[in-house]
Write a protein that holds these residues in place. Structure first.
Motif, PDB file in Angstrom:
ATOM      1  N   PRO A 355       0.648  -1.211  -0.007  1.00  0.00           N
ATOM      2  CA  PRO A 355      -0.205  -0.038  -0.023  1.00  0.00           C
ATOM      3  C   PRO A 355       0.790   1.383  -0.015  1.00  0.00           C
ATOM      4  O   PRO A 355       0.427   2.341  -0.572  1.00  0.00           O
ATOM      5  CB  PRO A 355      -0.676  -0.198   1.206  1.00  0.00           C
ATOM      6  CG  PRO A 355      -0.835  -1.696   1.694  1.00  0.00           C
ATOM      7  CD  PRO A 355       0.356  -2.125   0.983  1.00  0.00           C
ATOM      8  N   GLU A 357       3.655   1.747  -1.786  1.00  0.00           N
ATOM      9  CA  GLU A 357       4.162   1.759  -2.993  1.00  0.00           C
ATOM     10  C   GLU A 357       2.862   2.489  -3.773  1.00  0.00           C
ATOM     11  O   GLU A 357       3.082   3.367  -4.667  1.00  0.00           O
ATOM     12  CB  GLU A 357       4.581   0.687  -3.599  1.00  0.00           C
ATOM     13  CG  GLU A 357       5.374   0.936  -4.874  1.00  0.00           C
ATOM     14  CD  GLU A 357       5.608  -0.509  -5.644  1.00  0.00           C
ATOM     15  OE1 GLU A 357       5.079  -1.614  -5.185  1.00  0.00           O
ATOM     16  OE2 GLU A 357       6.330  -0.374  -6.550  1.00  0.00           O
ATOM     17  N   ALA A 358       1.887   1.882  -3.475  1.00  0.00           N
ATOM     18  CA  ALA A 358       0.402   2.095  -4.163  1.00  0.00           C
ATOM     19  C   ALA A 358       0.247   3.653  -4.106  1.00  0.00           C
ATOM     20  O   ALA A 358      -0.132   4.635  -4.908  1.00  0.00           O
ATOM     21  CB  ALA A 358      -0.754   1.383  -3.803  1.00  0.00           C
ATOM     22  N   ALA A 359       0.508   4.205  -2.625  1.00  0.00           N
ATOM     23  CA  ALA A 359      -0.036   5.650  -2.435  1.00  0.00           C
ATOM     24  C   ALA A 359       1.031   6.680  -3.041  1.00  0.00           C
ATOM     25  O   ALA A 359       0.945   7.460  -3.756  1.00  0.00           O
ATOM     26  CB  ALA A 359       0.068   5.812  -0.750  1.00  0.00           C
ATOM     27  N   ARG A 360       2.535   6.109  -3.062  1.00  0.00           N
ATOM     28  CA  ARG A 360       3.434   6.949  -3.695  1.00  0.00           C
ATOM     29  C   ARG A 360       3.204   6.986  -5.150  1.00  0.00           C
ATOM     30  O   ARG A 360       3.433   8.054  -5.730  1.00  0.00           O
ATOM     31  CB  ARG A 360       4.853   6.186  -3.411  1.00  0.00           C
ATOM     32  CG  ARG A 360       5.945   7.272  -3.049  1.00  0.00           C
ATOM     33  CD  ARG A 360       6.933   6.310  -2.503  1.00  0.00           C
ATOM     34  NE  ARG A 360       7.261   6.149  -1.054  1.00  0.00           N
ATOM     35  CZ  ARG A 360       7.409   5.110  -0.656  1.00  0.00           C
ATOM     36  NH1 ARG A 360       7.966   4.152  -1.413  1.00  0.00           N
ATOM     37  NH2 ARG A 360       7.221   4.876   0.608  1.00  0.00           N
ATOM     38  N   ALA A 361       2.739   5.764  -5.383  1.00  0.00           N
ATOM     39  CA  ALA A 361       2.454   5.747  -7.205  1.00  0.00           C
ATOM     40  C   ALA A 361       1.312   6.833  -7.517  1.00  0.00           C
ATOM     41  O   ALA A 361       1.251   7.184  -8.744  1.00  0.00           O
ATOM     42  CB  ALA A 361       2.203   4.584  -7.768  1.00  0.00           C
ATOM     43  N   ALA A 362       0.660   7.095  -6.511  1.00  0.00           N
ATOM     44  CA  ALA A 362      -0.608   7.881  -6.760  1.00  0.00           C
ATOM     45  C   ALA A 362      -0.334   9.060  -6.529  1.00  0.00           C
ATOM     46  O   ALA A 362      -1.053  10.330  -6.454  1.00  0.00           O
ATOM     47  CB  ALA A 362      -1.866   7.586  -5.883  1.00  0.00           C
ATOM     48  N   GLY A 363       0.934   9.551  -6.179  1.00  0.00           N
ATOM     49  CA  GLY A 363       1.401  10.811  -6.124  1.00  0.00           C
ATOM     50  C   GLY A 363       1.374  11.460  -4.793  1.00  0.00           C
ATOM     51  O   GLY A 363       1.384  12.696  -4.700  1.00  0.00           O
ATOM     52  N   THR A 365       2.370  12.706  -0.994  1.00  0.00           N
ATOM     53  CA  THR A 365       3.536  13.187  -0.229  1.00  0.00           C
ATOM     54  C   THR A 365       3.969  12.203   0.808  1.00  0.00           C
ATOM     55  O   THR A 365       3.295  11.038   1.164  1.00  0.00           O
ATOM     56  CB  THR A 365       3.292  14.385   0.558  1.00  0.00           C
ATOM     57  OG1 THR A 365       2.271  14.293   1.517  1.00  0.00           O
ATOM     58  CG2 THR A 365       2.780  15.428  -0.475  1.00  0.00           C
TER      59      THR A 365
END
Lengths: 450, 302, 257
Positions: A355, A357-363, A365
């Motif tokens: 998750p 990584e997923a949040a980071r991939a969604a831009g 902070t």
């Protein structure tokens, strides 16, 4: 018809020497030494005998690794060592079995523990490693016996407690070194050679020193237990109420003190936990923003964790004023902070990184990644730990009153100083009940969450 | 190839569910459940903003008063510190010795019900008494001194270690137990060859862990006259002129605790993983950070 | 203007492994691209170089914006336009479905609101619409861990859709699913590409799925681009070339039944 390949020539390994044949002479030898030592015969031959027997013993352990023999050896040397202590005890303080126990049992435990330290490193099975390390200990104890007998003899020739003690300490260091030689000569890994003397020698040394220093004696405990009625009378019956107007500085009653204890625990747990939450994420690898923040927060938390709760209480009581519950609350904040941050950061270490990584991939902070992807994963743990910290806080805040940080501990300390053991007993019973209730509630709540 | 058409190409007409109420209610209940007692407690403790504001300054006065620390009484402090460590050691030994059988008696997969329940009750009752309170009680029969401290710590350790030991034993793989039982092993044999080899590393690790905790506890017991360095610190803090000496005692204690923690953590790691640390540097790092990933290395510190 | 352009793109991990070597590639707007290759061929790395999740050198531009050397803020802006779908779904299992989908909105809402979970109604509406598009809006308030694998992957798709992305990257989206669900998810992705015109790049290792749903096929082998062409031109020999071995039943989703 299926034909099988010719079986390869197999060589049966020679059976290890069972050693029982070797053991018997050694037991006889030990018994002989013991008898001679007890009789007080001494001479230059002694040193030679001890040296030879030690060498022989280690050699014997190296060649035989039989489980039964290990047991026999352990039992034999324990008994002989205990017997030696009985002798000493009978000479020094009259006949008690206390001294025998106090010398033999802890070393036995350390020997077994040392066995487990080395357990994984051996090439052999678990059982065989236990035996090796137990034998190592037994050898050590055996040497101890021999040397101690010698010392006992010397002591009789030239009386002096200090000599005896010094030689005993040196003896146990020698045991460690000897075990090291043993470890190096058996076919286990190099690490066994280092770990065994550290564990056996260090453990035995600390135990002997500590035992001496503290003056521990099973005999004393036994005598006290026989006379348990005498001091129970001091505590019983508990006095739950007592007059305030005896000119004593008792400004407290129990209810008020208990409420104050609760308040200290609540403030400490709440503030501590909420300060700990962001710190835990900084002090955990997957969520730390960078290496510098990670190391700094981790070191800070370790420092806070090192200092016992009561020291925090003393510290803050001195800083903001004795007898103030405010000081207790500050101490409990630091106490809660340390525990919560440790538990939580270890939980964060183990979270699912997907998750994040997923949040980071969604831009997202870094802060958003933590708040939305990491924190929800540990939220149930956070609540459970919070309850646990509160439970610990109740226990701890009972105690911190002793150093002038408020709460029921202050009351306890006050009554203790008047030697009113019956009133102390009443307070202790109340604390006992409160702690049990809080623990039960906390366990129930944590189970519901999990 | 035919595949059941589970996803129709058009967007299905699907009713949106209403947002359930219960989580919201719980959320608010928890918020107020924390907030209201907190406000009550803060009010009760007379924590005024001015006092909050003054506290950091007061703490700073104390810290700066302790520095530079005065190590002139080093010998005496070391004696006291050693006494604290000895008390912790003996206490841990007592705890280990008696909690071992108690742990077996409290393990539901080994012992019969009639034995498990009372053993657990006794262990839990022992745990409910903090060491300090046990020490106060023991002062009456045993008098002032480290002996009393060791007894108090030992008794409390029996309670905590007994619980942890029984949990370890309950967590062992029962395959080997079954195998031993199937080949005609008695209960004693099942414990000796089935349980002990599996559980022992964790149990020993818990002993060491308890020793770390006991060092902290025994440093404190001096306050009631049960020996150790705690009394030194408190006494030195009473007078401002003695603060540098208190600082020295405090620093010594912290260093000792850190060293013992690091050593114990390294040994525990080795016992459990069977692996030595890779290099002196990584060992040093472990000592500094105290980081252990293996959950068995981080016992519940109750 | 081309949507995604790789020019001499190389990815070398901190351990020293070079997972992608000097790739030149252009992916046009609205394309449906399938990437195949053995595991370790660099498929995931290629996808993650588009949104800067791996240390990339050379040049990657998304919609004219450079990924290599972009500041944190710039890379977040690029990422907000690129939705990503994962093999292991990467949902917060303990959180409810709607909150997982709202994670796609993180770059669009004010930070303080997202911290406390105070989502604007507008963003909630978009999350709901995304769920409707993959057909599981009725599960909006269920915990993610209570869903089946196929449903979880559709939540993952909804999360990507909630970003209102221009590009969707799907990293082995069906590898953890059974054959029937795999087709459902692939069809969802195909429909989204068709209806919304979102450029879609999918890593697959099932060749039959690649042939059935792909338009353009890219083959990677040992970090090198070894094939790029229309799916209609692809026969078993091409797959053999990419894989460096014969095709086995394990390479087909039907083969796993």
């Amino acid at each position: 018809m299926t034909t099988f390949a010719e079986p390869q020539a197999q060589v049966r390994p020679p059976e290890p020497r069972t050693g029982r044949t070797v053991l018997l002479p050694f037991i006889a030898f030990a018994a002989a030494l013991y008898v001679i030592g007890y009789a007080g015969e001494a001479g230059p031959v002694w040193g030679l005998l001890i040296g030879l027997s030690t060498f022989g013993l280690f050699w014997w352990i190296k060649v035989t690794r039989s489980f039964v023999d290990g047991i026999v050896l352990v039992v034999a040397s324990t008994i002989s060592y205990s017997m030696f202590n009985v002798v000493v005890a009978s000479r020094e303080i009259g006949v008690t079995s206390g001294l025998a126990f106090r010398a033999a049992l802890p070393i036995a435990i350390i020997g077994i523990a040392a066995g487990w330290v080395t357990q994984r490193n051996s090439g052999g099975t678990r059982v065989s490693t236990i035996v090796i390390s137990a034998s190592a200990w037994a050898g050590g104890a055996y040497v101890a016996l021999l040397t101690a007998v010698a010392v006992g003899v010397l002591d009789r020739v030239r009386p002096g407690q200090t000599t005896t003690q010094l030689l005993t300490f040196g003896l146990f260091i020698a045991v460690g070194v000897a075990s090291g030689i043993l470890g190096a000569t058996t076919n286990v890994s190099f690490w066994l050679g280092k770990a065994t003397p550290l564990a056996v020698g260090g453990g035995a040394l600390v135990t002997i020193l500590a035992w001496n220093e503290i003056g521990f004696s099973a005999y004393e405990i036994w005598v006290k237990l026989l006379n348990i009625g005498d001091f129970l009378g001091e505590f019983w019956p508990p006095q739950f109420t007592w007059p305030k107007s005896l000119g004593q500085p008792s400004s407290f009653n129990m209810g008020k003190a208990l409420i104050e204890t609760f308040q200290i625990a609540i403030v400490g747990a709440t503030v501590g936990c909420f300060v700990a939450a962001p710190l835990s994420f900084m002090a955990s690898r997957p969520t730390a923003p960078n290496a510098a923040v990670y190391w700094i927060s981790k070191s800070f938390l370790n420092l806070v964790r090192t200092i016992p709760d009561l020291f925090w209480a003393v510290f803050f009581a001195t800083a903001v004023g004795f007898g103030k519950p405010f000081a207790g609350a500050l101490a409990m904040i630091m106490f809660s902070l340390a525990i919560m941050a440790k538990l939580l950061s270890e939980t964060v270490d183990a979270i699912d990184l997907g998750p994040l990584e997923a949040a980071r991939a969604a831009g997202a902070t870094h802060g958003q990644v933590i708040a939305r992807a990491a924190f929800p994963q540990v939220l149930p743990n956070f609540i459970a730990y919070g309850l646990y910290v509160f439970e610990l806080n109740i226990r701890a805040s009972v105690v911190i009153g002793f150093v002038g940080a408020g709460g029921i501990g202050r009351l306890l300390d006050e009554r203790r100083q008047f030697f009113r053991w019956d009133e102390v007993m009443a307070i202790v019973l109340v604390i006992f009940a409160v702690v049990l209730v809080i623990e039960a509630v906390s366990i129930y709540a944590r189970r519901r969450i999990a | 190839m035919t595949v059941p058409d589970l996803a129709p190409d058009a967007i299905p007409d699907m009713a949106r569910p209403a947002e359930p109420l219960a989580p919201k209610v719980i959320k608010w209940a928890v918020t107020f459940g924390i907030l209201i007692p907190f406000i009550w407690a803060v009010a009760g403790l007379e924590v005024s903003p001015s006092r909050m504001w003054a506290a950091p300054g007061q703490v700073w006065v104390l810290i700066s008063g302790m520095f530079p620390p005065d190590f002139t009484e080093m010998g005496r402090l070391m004696t006291k510190l050693l006494e604290s460590i000895y008390v912790a050691w003996i206490g841990t030994l007592i705890g280990a010795m008696f909690s071992f059988p108690a742990g077996f008696m409290a393990a539901a997969n080994i012992s019969p019900r009639w034995l498990v329940a009372p053993t657990r009750a006794i262990l839990s009752a022992i745990r409910a008494f903090p060491e300090l309170i046990l020490a106060i009680i023991f002062i009456v029969p045993f008098g002032l001194g480290p002996f009393t401290g060791a007894m108090a710590i030992g008794l409390h350790s029996i309670g905590t270690l007994g619980k942890l030991t029984s949990e370890v034993i309950e967590g062992v793989d029962d395959g080997p137990l079954e195998a031993i039982g199937a080949s005609g092993g008695t209960t004693m044999l099942r414990m000796r060859f089935g349980v002990v080899p599996q559980a022992m590393p964790n149990i020993v690790a818990y002993w060491l862990y308890r020793f770390e905790i006991n060092v902290r506890a025994s440093a404190v017991l001096g306050l009631v006259g049960a020996g150790g360095i705690g009394a030194e610190i408190v006494a030195r803090l009473r007078f401002r002129g003695d603060w540098p000496k208190a600082g020295a005692a405090l620093i010594l204690t912290i260093v000792a605790v850190l060293v013992i923690d690091a050593a114990s953590a390294a040994i525990r790691r080795r016992i459990i993983t069977g692996q030595p640390s890779q290099s002196p540097i990584s060992k040093w790092m472990t000592a500094i950070t105290g980081s252990h990933r293996d959950p068995r290395l981080t016992a519940d510190p109750s | 203007m081309s949507r995604i352009q790789f020019t001499g793109t190389t990815v070398t991990y901190p351990g020293g492994l070079t997972a992608l070597k000097d790739v030149d590639l252009v992916i046009e707007e609205g394309e449906f691209v399938v990437i195949v290759g053995l595991s370790g061929a660099g498929k995931s790395t290629l996808l993650r170089s588009i949104n800067g999740l791996v240390p990339v050198t050379g040049s990657v531009t998304v919609d004219g914006r450079e990924v290599v050397g972009a500041s944190n803020r710039e890379i977040r802006e690029i990422r907000s336009d690129v939705g990503m779908i994962f093999q292991t779904f990467n949902l917060v299992n303990r959180a409810r479905v709607i909150n997982n989908v709202l994670m796609g909105r993180l770059s669009m809402v004010p930070r303080w609101r997202s911290m406390f979970g105070l989502w604007p109604a507008h963003d909630k509406e978009i999350a709901m619409q995304s769920l409707e598009r993959v057909g599981i809006v009725e599960k909006a308030y269920v915990r993610a861990s209570d869903l089946s694998g196929g449903q979880q992957q559709r939540v993952g798709i909804a999360r990507a859709l909630a970003q209102e992305p221009k590009v969707i990257l799907a990293d082995e989206p069906v590898a953890s699913l059974d054959p029937v669900t795999s087709h459902v998810v692939m069809r969802d992705l195909q429909r989204i590409n068709r209806d919304l015109g979102i450029t879609t790049i999918i890593n697959l290792h099932f060749l039959d799925l690649a042939r059935q749903y792909g338009q353009r096929l890219i083959g990677l082998k040992d970090g090198l681009l070894v094939f790029d062409g229309n799916i209609k031109d692809v026969d078993d020999d091409v797959f053999r070339g990419i894989y460096g071995r014969a095709i086995t039943p394990d390479d087909l989703v039907e083969g796993r039944r």
